[in-house]
Design an enzyme around this catalytic site. Structure first.
Site, short mmCIF file in Angstrom:
data_model
loop_
_atom_site.label_atom_id
_atom_site.label_comp_id
_atom_site.label_asym_id
_atom_site.label_seq_id
_atom_site.Cartn_x
_atom_site.Cartn_y
_atom_site.Cartn_z
CE LYS A 90 -3.67 -0.17 2.67
NZ LYS A 90 -4.47 0.08 3.70
CB THR A 120 -12.34 0.45 15.03
OG1 THR A 120 -13.26 1.27 14.37
CG2 THR A 120 -11.19 1.55 15.59
CG LEU A 173 -13.84 11.67 6.35
CD1 LEU A 173 -12.83 11.01 5.49
CD2 LEU A 173 -13.87 12.96 6.20
CG LEU A 195 -37.15 10.92 6.60
CD1 LEU A 195 -38.18 11.86 6.53
CD2 LEU A 195 -37.26 9.44 7.32
CB CYS A 247 -19.36 3.96 9.20
SG CYS A 247 -17.84 4.62 8.23
CE LYS A 307 -16.03 0.34 11.42
NZ LYS A 307 -15.98 1.03 12.78
#
Length: 447
Positions: A37, A88, A155, A255, A265, A268
């Site tokens: 990476k 995480t 973000l 909605l 995100c 989890k």
């Protein structure tokens, strides 16, 4: 002296933050444990899709303002401010967040810091993490003057550059006056533009991100719960959402009834929040989030049920899935409702053909047995059923006449409620969307 910034972890959050800090004029060093990476990023190659970010990466790596390394020793000796941006993820077999990466990154860095420094956490962590890390950092390097505070990220995939350079708010928790003022220097451009700057304690700063995600997830599942009602009794979920969204206390955003939320995100984070409050002895406090999660997963099952209702027998029938990213303008397929539905249809015997503008490679890595078309036309050719599951603009703009000469059967499920059902039914299509009762849709199209 100009501040030197390091960013520990160069995944989605870290690579974005590093490139944007360079765009703001800072010298930046990104650190990652993955040599491949680091090699890619150093060459100006972004390993994921995010609009606007490849240009920043190429520009600032070419000038040397942005560099990458695998060395904690180099980062610890060089940087003044160290942003922790590692992941995480959810623990295997558990709802709790896996803090291994944050712990290891923070402690590895702390041991290598050789001058006064500021560690700034940006990762989304369970409440209590920052205070625990502060103690561990002090134990790991008692001779250094290291301060730790928390500055959560907000973000949105597809808008990450904009959200970093021009955020709608900045939250900083747990810092001394000197530390907070230093961070104000980092964000001076945004602050000069009027971005609200909220100073608070560590615990509030940790909770802000998970509270925001829990609220958004709840809002999405709320409208999807009403979609279950309108599918049963009749009604138009989009009109209902428009009507209640005009109430300023509620608002229209998020909605949108459909196949539900996904990504790295919201799912989890709501599960990790439940796990953390349970550890604190508050088992009942976030119990409602379990139902939020359940409603969300039921929407995926609803799409599979509709497909079975339309085709009767899925075995051997070609189903085209338009979109497998969890949202448009992203190649992220983590916990993607679209990819989950595609996999369920395949497991039920369907011949599933997928087309997505950006997420094909990531989807193929997770589910290699699905068929991945090179073009929209190829995906649709001979299809018995088309299902729109990610609201890319090119899909939302589709017209019946574009598809009818390609497909075997004019049947479509709009899993995101972005198409005009009247236009499609008038074109002779069997058209289903989430939040509308099937028999009423058929009756209206026949009348």
């Amino acid at each position: 002296m100009p501040l030197r910034i390091t960013v520990i972890g160069t995944g989605y959050l870290g690579a974005t933050h590093a490139a944007c800090m360079a765009e703001l004029g800072f010298e930046v060093l990104g650190l990652d444990s993955d040599p491949k990476k680091v090699e890619q990023l150093s060459a100006g190659i972004l390993p994921f899709h995010e609009p606007g970010l490849p240009e920043l990466l190429k520009e600032h790596t070419s000038t040397g303002r942005l560099r990458f390394t695998t060395s904690y020793e180099e980062a610890g000796a060089w940087g003044d401010i160290h942003f922790i941006a590692v992941g995480t993820p959810q623990k295997a077999g558990d709802h709790a967040a896996d803090m291994t990466y944050v712990d290891n990154a923070t402690l590895s860095l702390a041991k290598c810091i050789t001058k006064d420094a500021l560690i700034v956490g940006k990762s989304t962590v369970p409440v209590g993490t920052a205070r625990r890390l502060r103690e561990l950092v002090a134990q790991a390097n008692p001779d250094a003057n290291i301060e730790l505070l928390w500055n959560p990220e907000f973000l949105r995939e597809g808008f990450a550059v904009q959200d970093t350079l021009t955020p709608d708010r900045l939250v900083v928790g747990g810092g001394t006056r000197k530390a907070v003022d230093t961070l104000r220097r980092v964000y001076a451009s945004a602050l000069d533009s009027g971005t609200p700057f909220i100073e608070t304690d560590l615990e509030t700063a940790e909770l802000v991100k998970v509270a925001a995600n829990a609220f958004l997830a709840t809002k999405i599942s709320f409208i999807n719960a009403f979609a279950e009602v309108t599918e049963h009794v009749g009604g138009d979920i989009r009109t209902l959402a428009d009507a209640i969204g005009l109430d300023q206390r509620i608002g229209r955003r998020f909605l949108n009834a459909g196949v539900g939320f996904g990504g790295g995100c919201l799912p989890k984070d709501i599960r990790a929040l439940q796990a953390r409050v349970s550890e604190l002895g508050l088992d009942r406090t976030m119990r409602f989030l379990s139902e939020v999660d359940e409603i969300n997963l039921r929407r995926r099952e609803r799409v599979v049920h509709l497909a079975t209702e339309i085709l009767q027998d899925l075995d051997g029938r070609k189903i085209t899935v338009l979109g497998v990213a969890f949202k448009p303008n992203s190649d992220d397929v983590r916990d993607s409702p679209a990819l989950d539905v595609a996999a369920q249809l395949f497991n039920a015997g369907a011949d599933v053909s997928i087309y997505d503008p950006e997420a094909m490679n990531n989807a193929r890595l997770r589910f290699p047995r699905l068929n991945y078309a090179e073009s929209l036309d190829e995906a649709l050719a001979g299809s018995h059923l088309t299902i729109l599951l990610t609201e890319w603009q090119e899909f939302a703009a589709l017209k019946p006449s574009q598809l009818e000469h390609l497909v075997e059967s004019k049947a479509l499920i709009d899993g995101r409620n972005v198409l005009d059902h009247g236009e499609w039914t008038e074109g002779g299509w069997r058209f289903e969307s989430l939040g509308r009762r099937s028999d009423l849709v058929l009756a209206e199209s026949a009348s």
